[in-house]
Design a protein around this motif. Structure first.
Motif, PDB file in Angstrom:
ATOM      1  N   THR A  76      -1.421  -2.423   3.230  1.00  0.00           N
ATOM      2  CA  THR A  76      -1.104  -3.585   4.047  1.00  0.00           C
ATOM      3  C   THR A  76      -1.747  -4.874   3.534  1.00  0.00           C
ATOM      4  OG1 THR A  76      -2.967  -3.266   5.588  1.00  0.00           O
ATOM      5  CG2 THR A  76      -0.900  -2.121   6.078  1.00  0.00           C
ATOM      6  N   ARG A  77      -2.832  -4.802   2.782  1.00  0.00           N
ATOM      7  CA  ARG A  77      -3.469  -6.023   2.285  1.00  0.00           C
ATOM      8  C   ARG A  77      -3.064  -6.350   0.846  1.00  0.00           C
ATOM      9  NH1 ARG A  77      -9.892  -4.292   2.056  1.00  0.00           N
ATOM     10  NH2 ARG A  77      -9.609  -2.093   1.461  1.00  0.00           N
ATOM     11  N   CYS A  78      -1.958  -5.755   0.396  1.00  0.00           N
ATOM     12  CA  CYS A  78      -1.401  -6.076  -0.921  1.00  0.00           C
ATOM     13  C   CYS A  78      -0.935  -7.525  -0.926  1.00  0.00           C
ATOM     14  CB  CYS A  78      -0.233  -5.145  -1.231  1.00  0.00           C
ATOM     15  SG  CYS A  78       0.599  -5.494  -2.806  1.00  0.00           S
ATOM     16  N   GLU A  79      -1.324  -8.280  -1.947  1.00  0.00           N
ATOM     17  CA  GLU A  79      -1.002  -9.705  -2.024  1.00  0.00           C
ATOM     18  C   GLU A  79       0.027 -10.024  -3.096  1.00  0.00           C
ATOM     19  OE1 GLU A  79      -4.820 -11.443  -2.634  1.00  0.00           O
ATOM     20  OE2 GLU A  79      -5.464 -11.178  -0.554  1.00  0.00           O
ATOM     21  N   ASP A 115      -4.349   3.099   0.835  1.00  0.00           N
ATOM     22  CA  ASP A 115      -5.602   2.413   1.175  1.00  0.00           C
ATOM     23  C   ASP A 115      -6.124   2.985   2.501  1.00  0.00           C
ATOM     24  OD1 ASP A 115      -7.710   0.631   1.238  1.00  0.00           O
ATOM     25  OD2 ASP A 115      -6.466  -1.139   1.690  1.00  0.00           O
ATOM     26  N   PRO A 116      -6.369   4.302   2.560  1.00  0.00           N
ATOM     27  CA  PRO A 116      -6.679   4.940   3.847  1.00  0.00           C
ATOM     28  C   PRO A 116      -8.009   4.511   4.458  1.00  0.00           C
ATOM     29  CG  PRO A 116      -6.960   6.507   2.052  1.00  0.00           C
ATOM     30  CD  PRO A 116      -6.313   5.288   1.461  1.00  0.00           C
ATOM     31  N   GLU A 117      -8.904   3.931   3.661  1.00  0.00           N
ATOM     32  CA  GLU A 117     -10.170   3.475   4.230  1.00  0.00           C
ATOM     33  C   GLU A 117      -9.984   2.206   5.064  1.00  0.00           C
ATOM     34  OE1 GLU A 117     -13.311   3.163   1.438  1.00  0.00           O
ATOM     35  OE2 GLU A 117     -13.112   5.212   0.708  1.00  0.00           O
ATOM     36  N   MET A 158      -0.343   9.322  -8.268  1.00  0.00           N
ATOM     37  CA  MET A 158      -0.091   7.965  -7.801  1.00  0.00           C
ATOM     38  C   MET A 158      -0.698   6.953  -8.762  1.00  0.00           C
ATOM     39  SD  MET A 158       1.260   6.088  -5.466  1.00  0.00           S
ATOM     40  CE  MET A 158       1.346   4.313  -5.694  1.00  0.00           C
ATOM     41  N   PRO A 159       0.113   6.001  -9.268  1.00  0.00           N
ATOM     42  CA  PRO A 159      -0.418   5.027 -10.240  1.00  0.00           C
ATOM     43  C   PRO A 159      -1.180   3.900  -9.550  1.00  0.00           C
ATOM     44  CG  PRO A 159       1.914   4.619  -9.847  1.00  0.00           C
ATOM     45  CD  PRO A 159       1.557   5.849  -9.050  1.00  0.00           C
ATOM     46  N   VAL A 160      -2.452   4.149  -9.222  1.00  0.00           N
ATOM     47  CA  VAL A 160      -3.252   3.152  -8.527  1.00  0.00           C
ATOM     48  C   VAL A 160      -4.697   3.215  -9.011  1.00  0.00           C
ATOM     49  CG1 VAL A 160      -3.691   4.747  -6.606  1.00  0.00           C
ATOM     50  CG2 VAL A 160      -3.968   2.284  -6.242  1.00  0.00           C
ATOM     51  N   ASN A 161      -5.332   2.053  -9.094  1.00  0.00           N
ATOM     52  CA  ASN A 161      -6.753   1.945  -9.425  1.00  0.00           C
ATOM     53  C   ASN A 161      -7.487   1.349  -8.230  1.00  0.00           C
ATOM     54  OD1 ASN A 161      -6.465   2.814 -12.190  1.00  0.00           O
ATOM     55  ND2 ASN A 161      -5.619   0.786 -12.641  1.00  0.00           N
ATOM     56  N   GLY A 166     -13.545   0.578  -2.789  1.00  0.00           N
ATOM     57  CA  GLY A 166     -12.461   1.422  -2.289  1.00  0.00           C
ATOM     58  C   GLY A 166     -11.145   0.696  -2.139  1.00  0.00           C
ATOM     59  N   ARG A 167     -11.130  -0.623  -2.347  1.00  0.00           N
ATOM     60  CA  ARG A 167      -9.901  -1.391  -2.226  1.00  0.00           C
ATOM     61  C   ARG A 167      -9.047  -1.221  -3.482  1.00  0.00           C
ATOM     62  NH1 ARG A 167      -8.900  -7.474  -0.027  1.00  0.00           N
ATOM     63  NH2 ARG A 167      -6.778  -7.740  -0.802  1.00  0.00           N
ATOM     64  N   PRO A 168      -7.735  -0.979  -3.315  1.00  0.00           N
ATOM     65  CA  PRO A 168      -6.861  -0.934  -4.498  1.00  0.00           C
ATOM     66  C   PRO A 168      -6.894  -2.262  -5.232  1.00  0.00           C
ATOM     67  CG  PRO A 168      -5.740  -0.042  -2.565  1.00  0.00           C
ATOM     68  CD  PRO A 168      -7.006  -0.683  -2.071  1.00  0.00           C
ATOM     69  N   ASN A 169      -6.969  -2.217  -6.577  1.00  0.00           N
ATOM     70  CA  ASN A 169      -6.990  -3.456  -7.346  1.00  0.00           C
ATOM     71  C   ASN A 169      -5.902  -3.494  -8.410  1.00  0.00           C
ATOM     72  OD1 ASN A 169      -7.932  -1.700  -9.266  1.00  0.00           O
ATOM     73  ND2 ASN A 169      -9.840  -2.782  -9.673  1.00  0.00           N
ATOM     74  N   GLY A 170      -5.027  -2.545  -8.385  1.00  0.00           N
ATOM     75  CA  GLY A 170      -3.920  -2.503  -9.330  1.00  0.00           C
ATOM     76  C   GLY A 170      -3.109  -1.245  -9.086  1.00  0.00           C
ATOM     77  N   HIS A 171      -1.793  -1.398  -9.044  1.00  0.00           N
ATOM     78  CA  HIS A 171      -0.975  -0.223  -8.776  1.00  0.00           C
ATOM     79  C   HIS A 171       0.445  -0.433  -9.263  1.00  0.00           C
ATOM     80  CE1 HIS A 171       1.354  -1.972  -5.372  1.00  0.00           C
ATOM     81  NE2 HIS A 171       0.258  -2.695  -5.187  1.00  0.00           N
ATOM     82  N   GLY A 172       1.112   0.679  -9.525  1.00  0.00           N
ATOM     83  CA  GLY A 172       2.524   0.652  -9.836  1.00  0.00           C
ATOM     84  C   GLY A 172       3.326   0.936  -8.582  1.00  0.00           C
ATOM     85  N   THR A 173       4.617   1.132  -8.762  1.00  0.00           N
ATOM     86  CA  THR A 173       5.465   1.521  -7.649  1.00  0.00           C
ATOM     87  C   THR A 173       5.957   2.941  -7.891  1.00  0.00           C
ATOM     88  OG1 THR A 173       7.445   0.574  -8.688  1.00  0.00           O
ATOM     89  CG2 THR A 173       6.193  -0.834  -7.179  1.00  0.00           C
ATOM     90  N   LEU A 174       6.185   3.653  -6.798  1.00  0.00           N
ATOM     91  CA  LEU A 174       6.579   5.050  -6.896  1.00  0.00           C
ATOM     92  C   LEU A 174       7.375   5.425  -5.661  1.00  0.00           C
ATOM     93  CD1 LEU A 174       6.282   7.871  -8.309  1.00  0.00           C
ATOM     94  CD2 LEU A 174       4.223   8.193  -6.919  1.00  0.00           C
ATOM     95  N   LEU A 175       8.448   6.155  -5.872  1.00  0.00           N
ATOM     96  CA  LEU A 175       9.203   6.731  -4.773  1.00  0.00           C
ATOM     97  C   LEU A 175       9.472   8.192  -5.104  1.00  0.00           C
ATOM     98  CD1 LEU A 175      12.007   5.310  -2.626  1.00  0.00           C
ATOM     99  CD2 LEU A 175      12.413   7.488  -3.759  1.00  0.00           C
ATOM    100  N   LEU A 176       9.160   9.055  -4.155  1.00  0.00           N
ATOM    101  CA  LEU A 176       9.378  10.484  -4.324  1.00  0.00           C
ATOM    102  C   LEU A 176      10.445  10.959  -3.358  1.00  0.00           C
ATOM    103  CD1 LEU A 176       5.666  11.743  -4.430  1.00  0.00           C
ATOM    104  CD2 LEU A 176       7.138  11.193  -6.389  1.00  0.00           C
ATOM    105  N   LEU A 177      11.331  11.805  -3.830  1.00  0.00           N
ATOM    106  CA  LEU A 177      12.255  12.515  -2.958  1.00  0.00           C
ATOM    107  C   LEU A 177      11.816  13.965  -2.908  1.00  0.00           C
ATOM    108  CD1 LEU A 177      15.768  11.106  -3.982  1.00  0.00           C
ATOM    109  CD2 LEU A 177      14.153  10.245  -2.273  1.00  0.00           C
ATOM    110  N   LEU A 178      11.479  14.426  -1.718  1.00  0.00           N
ATOM    111  CA  LEU A 178      11.017  15.797  -1.511  1.00  0.00           C
ATOM    112  C   LEU A 178      12.140  16.609  -0.876  1.00  0.00           C
ATOM    113  CD1 LEU A 178       8.365  14.241  -1.958  1.00  0.00           C
ATOM    114  CD2 LEU A 178       7.302  15.675  -0.227  1.00  0.00           C
TER     115      LEU A 178
END
Length: 208
Positions: A76-79, A115-117, A158-161, A166-178
């Motif tokens: 939610t705090r992705c800018e 970002d579960p924390e 998940m492509p995230v750093n 604990g805050r994400p500082n870089g990430h890709g996008t991903l969609l999974l179909l289960l």
């Protein structure tokens, strides 16, 4: 390697996956897709993981299985407007397309916070409201329990750093179909694409 294929859980050579690059005329980005044959899907990354949605309702593996499930990932705090906000708008359109199709309630669509924390159910509810996601929408916003969330993100690669805080500082996008058993059937490295094709993929999984 494809996260849906497993000798040991979720670790099998990428040769078991079929990769293809599609460029539909109405796509914002070319879709890089890994399709996992049913016999090679391995174990469910949902195993033993529990989530809470934007309404405060708890969801376990059994709650999320039995129907095909589309999962994308935000916080939610992705800018970055080209990341989570764009993914969120795509998933809202995706849910509308599912609701208006023959598959309807036979499939589920959800966004999971990595970002579960920070992203508790109240913050997810505020985020949903900001994007016009109505209370009765079937689009779920989920946050995994700590510390099992880290295991879930490891399983799906998940492509995230993260920063030390604990805050994400870089990430890709991903969609999974289960599939109905909660196993990864398709892995989309780029979420912004042809939602009509995604609905068709969900419909095919519903028929398995």
């Amino acid at each position: 390697a494809c996260a849906g294929c497993a000798n040991t859980p979720l670790e099998r050579p990428s040769s078991c996956c079929t990769s293809r690059s599609d460029t539909p005329s109405n796509s914002l980005n070319a879709l890089l897709i890994q399709t996992v044959p049913e016999k090679d899907r391995g174990e469910s990354p949902l195993d033993g993981i529990r989530f809470t949605d934007q309404h405060g309702i708890r969801h376990g593996q059994d709650d999320l299985m039995g129907k095909p499930l589309a999962l994308s990932f935000i916080y939610t705090r992705c800018e970055n407007p080209a990341r989570c906000p764009a993914v969120t708008r795509t998933m809202i359109e995706f849910q509308k397309r599912v609701d208006g199709s023959a598959i309807g309630s036979k499939a589920n669509v959800a966004m999971v916070s990595f970002d579960p924390e920070f992203d508790n159910p109240d913050r997810l509810a505020v985020y949903a409201n900001a994007y016009g996601i109505k209370q009765d929408s079937r689009l779920l916003l989920l946050v995994p329990d700590l510390p099992s969330g880290a295991e879930f993100f490891r399983r799906i690669k998940m492509p995230v750093n993260y920063e030390k805080s604990g805050r994400p500082n870089g990430h890709g996008t991903l969609l999974l179909l289960l599939d109905k058993q909660g196993r990864i059937a398709e892995r989309h490295q780029v979420v912004l694409g042809d939602v009509v094709s995604l609905v068709e993929s969900l419909a095919a999984l519903a028929k398995e």
